[in-house]
Design an enzyme around this catalytic site. Structure first.
Site, PDB file in Angstrom:
ATOM      1  N   CYS A   1       0.835  -1.204   0.000  1.00  0.00           N
ATOM      2  CA  CYS A   1       0.000   0.000   0.000  1.00  0.00           C
ATOM      3  C   CYS A   1       0.866   1.248   0.000  1.00  0.00           C
ATOM      4  O   CYS A   1       1.848   1.331   0.728  1.00  0.00           O
ATOM      5  CB  CYS A   1      -0.906   0.021   1.230  1.00  0.00           C
ATOM      6  SG  CYS A   1      -2.363  -0.976   1.049  1.00  0.00           S
TER       7      CYS A   1
ATOM      8  N   MET B   1      -8.088  -0.217   0.733  1.00  0.00           N
ATOM      9  CA  MET B   1      -7.396  -0.908   1.824  1.00  0.00           C
ATOM     10  C   MET B   1      -7.467  -0.108   3.121  1.00  0.00           C
ATOM     11  O   MET B   1      -7.571  -0.687   4.206  1.00  0.00           O
ATOM     12  CB  MET B   1      -5.948  -1.206   1.450  1.00  0.00           C
ATOM     13  CG  MET B   1      -5.798  -2.208   0.316  1.00  0.00           C
ATOM     14  SD  MET B   1      -6.725  -3.745   0.570  1.00  0.00           S
ATOM     15  CE  MET B   1      -6.015  -4.337   2.095  1.00  0.00           C
ATOM     16  N   GLU B   2      -7.452   1.202   3.019  1.00  0.00           N
ATOM     17  CA  GLU B   2      -7.562   2.043   4.208  1.00  0.00           C
ATOM     18  C   GLU B   2      -8.936   1.872   4.859  1.00  0.00           C
ATOM     19  O   GLU B   2      -9.041   1.777   6.090  1.00  0.00           O
ATOM     20  CB  GLU B   2      -7.288   3.504   3.854  1.00  0.00           C
ATOM     21  CG  GLU B   2      -5.837   3.816   3.569  1.00  0.00           C
ATOM     22  CD  GLU B   2      -5.292   3.320   2.225  1.00  0.00           C
ATOM     23  OE1 GLU B   2      -4.082   3.408   2.015  1.00  0.00           O
ATOM     24  OE2 GLU B   2      -6.082   2.840   1.375  1.00  0.00           O
TER      25      GLU B   2
ATOM     26  N   ASP C   1     -11.177  -6.392  21.864  1.00  0.00           N
ATOM     27  CA  ASP C   1     -10.147  -6.227  22.892  1.00  0.00           C
ATOM     28  C   ASP C   1     -10.707  -5.603  24.165  1.00  0.00           C
ATOM     29  O   ASP C   1     -10.385  -6.033  25.274  1.00  0.00           O
ATOM     30  CB  ASP C   1      -9.001  -5.378  22.350  1.00  0.00           C
ATOM     31  CG  ASP C   1      -7.914  -5.155  23.385  1.00  0.00           C
ATOM     32  OD1 ASP C   1      -7.413  -6.156  23.946  1.00  0.00           O
ATOM     33  OD2 ASP C   1      -7.568  -3.991  23.645  1.00  0.00           O
TER      34      ASP C   1
END
Length: 164
Positions: free
Chosen positions: A76, A116-117, A131
């Site tokens: 990227c 992709m971002e 998390d």
């Protein structure tokens, strides 16, 4: 057949040269989701998780992930992003399981797209929610992550159809 643009003549990885491409406005929208139990749903909805505001933290994580995509996805290009947004929407139809839909939108004016971002932002957002709530239940399910749409660039626009 489409060629792989990230492989050179020797079969090794390379970063595509975008020097000759036109600068255009580019936008991508991605989706992910996380399915949680009722306890986590209530903690997130009522902002009572002991680690803090889950959605605000996940939103910031998604923004940071989009900005840092080129550091974790090898081919990227680093891009000057002009906008990043993260939206949440609860699906409560399968209670006592609740699915939080995540939609990320990323924009730039540049020579290569921001798909992709947007995908990285959606993934990191879901991972951050996992998390922050895993102490309550490790059985959460991160759902499908996919590109919803993109606009701009040589390859044109893309809009995912419902049956894809």
């Amino acid at each position: 057949m489409t060629e792989f643009t990230h492989i050179n003549q020797q079969g090794h990885a390379k970063m595509v040269d975008v020097s000759d491409k036109q600068i255009t406005k580019r936008t991508a929208v991605a989706h992910s989701s996380i399915t949680v139990n009722e306890t986590i749903y209530k903690q997130i909805s009522n902002n009572t998780n002991t680690k803090g505001n889950v959605l605000n933290t996940a939103q910031i994580a998604g923004i940071m992930a989009a900005k840092n995509t080129s550091t974790i996805i090898p081919m990227c290009h680093p891009l000057p992003l002009t906008g990043i947004d993260v939206h949440f929407n609860w699906d409560e139809t399968n209670a006592p399981l609740y699915t939080l839909n995540i939609q990320t939108t990323v924009s730039t004016t540049g020579k290569t797209g921001v798909e992709m971002e947007a995908l990285t932002a959606a993934s990191a957002t879901a991972l951050t929610i996992y998390d922050m709530t895993k102490a309550v239940d490790k059985g959460m399910i991160i759902g499908e992550t996919y590109l919803e749409s993109k606009s701009g660039g040589k390859s044109g626009d893309f809009q995912r159809q419902l049956d894809q």
